[in-house]
Write a protein that holds these residues in place. Sequence first.
Motif, mmCIF file in Angstrom:
data_model
loop_
_atom_site.group_PDB
_atom_site.id
_atom_site.type_symbol
_atom_site.label_atom_id
_atom_site.label_comp_id
_atom_site.label_asym_id
_atom_site.label_seq_id
_atom_site.Cartn_x
_atom_site.Cartn_y
_atom_site.Cartn_z
ATOM 1 N N ASP A 197 11.553 -3.084 -3.608
ATOM 2 C CA ASP A 197 11.746 -2.457 -2.286
ATOM 3 C C ASP A 197 11.235 -1.093 -2.049
ATOM 4 O O ASP A 197 10.219 -0.902 -0.976
ATOM 5 N N TYR B 30 9.167 0.967 -3.732
ATOM 6 C CA TYR B 30 7.687 1.326 -4.147
ATOM 7 C C TYR B 30 6.667 0.164 -3.454
ATOM 8 O O TYR B 30 5.744 0.188 -3.885
ATOM 9 N N GLY B 31 7.307 -1.060 -2.687
ATOM 10 C CA GLY B 31 6.527 -1.860 -2.298
ATOM 11 C C GLY B 31 5.744 -2.705 -3.426
ATOM 12 O O GLY B 31 4.693 -3.226 -3.434
ATOM 13 N N SER C 221 5.126 -6.090 -5.519
ATOM 14 C CA SER C 221 5.019 -7.261 -4.808
ATOM 15 C C SER C 221 5.537 -8.756 -5.722
ATOM 16 O O SER C 221 6.058 -9.643 -5.284
#
Length: 92
Positions: free
Chosen positions: A26, A28-29, A31
């Motif tokens: 969440d 650090y983004g 995927s």
Amino acid sequence: MIYDIHTHLMAEKCQKDKEDLLRAADVYGISKLFVSGLNSLPNPTEEMADEMNREVWTFHREHPELVEGYVYLSPEHPGAVTMFRRAVEDWG
């Protein structure tokens, strides 16, 4: 798109590792997380390996859009082929 292809769930702190990985994804983004289960012993028993593989599979089922799993196998375990077959055929 950011993939972290080398993450672990350690048997002794599996739930905390799951929470930490979700938080890091969440923040650090990230995927996609690729996760393997480990035990602190250098040569885990077949039962320990099976338990950790199930933890990884459960984590994947809980977060299928985020988590992919590796399966731990040892050629020293008599049931290694069975575990491999289960991972591929049943767990995908």
